[in-house]
Design an enzyme around this catalytic site. Structure first.
Site, short mmCIF file in Angstrom:
data_model
loop_
_atom_site.label_atom_id
_atom_site.label_comp_id
_atom_site.label_asym_id
_atom_site.label_seq_id
_atom_site.Cartn_x
_atom_site.Cartn_y
_atom_site.Cartn_z
N HIS A 155 0.84 -1.21 0.00
CA HIS A 155 0.00 0.00 0.00
C HIS A 155 0.87 1.26 0.00
O HIS A 155 0.58 2.23 -0.71
CB HIS A 155 -0.86 0.07 1.27
CG HIS A 155 -1.80 -1.08 1.47
ND1 HIS A 155 -1.79 -1.85 2.61
CD2 HIS A 155 -2.78 -1.57 0.67
CE1 HIS A 155 -2.74 -2.76 2.51
NE2 HIS A 155 -3.35 -2.62 1.35
N ARG A 181 -2.20 -6.13 -8.22
CA ARG A 181 -1.14 -7.12 -8.07
C ARG A 181 -1.26 -8.11 -9.23
O ARG A 181 -0.88 -7.80 -10.33
CB ARG A 181 -1.27 -7.81 -6.70
CG ARG A 181 -0.89 -6.90 -5.54
CD ARG A 181 -1.28 -7.47 -4.21
NE ARG A 181 -2.72 -7.65 -4.16
CZ ARG A 181 -3.41 -7.99 -3.07
NH1 ARG A 181 -2.77 -8.22 -1.94
NH2 ARG A 181 -4.72 -8.12 -3.11
N SER A 227 -2.52 -7.76 3.35
CA SER A 227 -2.71 -7.57 4.79
C SER A 227 -3.04 -8.90 5.47
O SER A 227 -2.59 -9.18 6.59
CB SER A 227 -3.86 -6.59 5.05
OG SER A 227 -3.56 -5.33 4.49
N LYS A 236 -15.06 -7.96 4.91
CA LYS A 236 -13.90 -8.20 5.79
C LYS A 236 -14.21 -7.92 7.25
O LYS A 236 -14.88 -6.93 7.56
CB LYS A 236 -12.73 -7.30 5.36
CG LYS A 236 -12.10 -7.74 4.05
CD LYS A 236 -10.88 -6.90 3.73
CE LYS A 236 -10.28 -7.33 2.38
NZ LYS A 236 -9.25 -6.40 1.91
O1 PNS Z 1 -8.51 -2.98 0.58
P1 PNS Z 1 -9.85 -3.44 0.07
O2 PNS Z 1 -10.62 -4.17 1.16
O3 PNS Z 1 -9.77 -4.22 -1.20
O4 PNS Z 1 -10.66 -2.09 -0.27
C1 PNS Z 1 -12.01 -2.16 -0.70
C2 PNS Z 1 -12.69 -0.81 -0.45
C3 PNS Z 1 -12.68 -0.50 1.05
C4 PNS Z 1 -11.97 0.26 -1.22
C5 PNS Z 1 -14.14 -0.95 -0.97
O5 PNS Z 1 -14.81 -1.99 -0.30
C6 PNS Z 1 -14.94 0.35 -0.83
O6 PNS Z 1 -14.82 1.22 -1.65
N1 PNS Z 1 -15.73 0.46 0.27
C7 PNS Z 1 -16.52 1.65 0.53
C8 PNS Z 1 -18.01 1.35 0.30
C9 PNS Z 1 -18.31 1.43 -1.17
O7 PNS Z 1 -18.20 2.45 -1.82
N2 PNS Z 1 -18.70 0.26 -1.73
C10 PNS Z 1 -18.95 0.12 -3.13
C11 PNS Z 1 -17.64 -0.04 -3.89
S1 PNS Z 1 -17.95 -0.43 -5.54
#
Ligand code: PNS
Length: 164
Positions: free
Chosen positions: A20, A93, A131, A44
């Site tokens: 990150h 990745r 992570s 998660k």
């Molecule tokens: O590190 P991650 O878990 O892959 O990140 C995913 C994250 C947190 C960026 C994604 O779940 C997100 O944007 N969450 C906020 C809620 C939202 O907007 N959901 C719709 C995304 S299409």
């Protein structure tokens, strides 16, 4: 450096890793302002609270003066609109990331047509890093020094041990 664009780097960051941090650093070189947003991923179960994750990220980037770190609990598309951000920066990745990231990028575009998702290719040494791997290695007593900065290493080990 683009003088106009505010970019956001979203993620769970549970915890932040060198993977990150590489993306955040490269984004900070590309845009005038970058906001790292600790967002909720409903899929998660996080080990660290959002505030803890924000603090850990801040500890790792004391010298990135154009980067802010915040927590946001709603839709990323709305957050981008609120902040006037027009770019979402994500690290890619392997191919395994692609479908999920593609789906999120298209959904965010649908929800906020002003925002573009840009993917940065992860550094080769971080191809396998996640992570979850860091948490798994720490929980089995492995050395996580190659995956996370020294300044947050003990925070991670302490939290993992307290969960046992
Ligand atoms: O590190 P991650 O878990 O892959 O990140 C995913 C994250 C947190 C960026 C994604 O779940 C997100 O944007 N969450 C906020 C809620 C939202 O907007 N959901 C719709 C995304 S299409």
């Amino acid at each position: 450096m683009n003088e106009n664009i505010i970019a956001i780097c979203p993620g769970s960051f549970d915890p932040v890793t060198f993977g990150h941090l590489d993306i955040i650093t490269r984004a900070s070189n590309m845009f005038k302002k970058v906001i790292v947003v600790v967002a909720s991923n409903s899929a998660k179960n996080c080990y660290f609270t959002p505030d803890e994750r924000v603090e850990m990220i801040k500890k790792c980037i004391p010298n990135l003066n154009n980067v802010e770190v915040e927590h946001y609990d709603g839709l990323l598309a709305n957050y981008a609109a609120q902040k006037g951000a027009t770019a979402i920066i994500k690290g890619l990745r392997a191919m395994s990331d692609f479908e999920y990231e593609f789906q999120m990028a298209l959904t965010n575009k649908e929800l906020n047509p002003q925002v573009e998702t840009l993917f940065l290719t992860t550094a080769a040494q971080n191809m396998y890093l996640s992570s979850s791997m860091v948490k798994q290695i720490a929980s089995m007593g492995g050395d996580i020094s190659r995956f996370v900065p020294q300044v947050i290493k003990q925070d991670i080990i302490d939290r993992i041990n307290s969960k046992k």
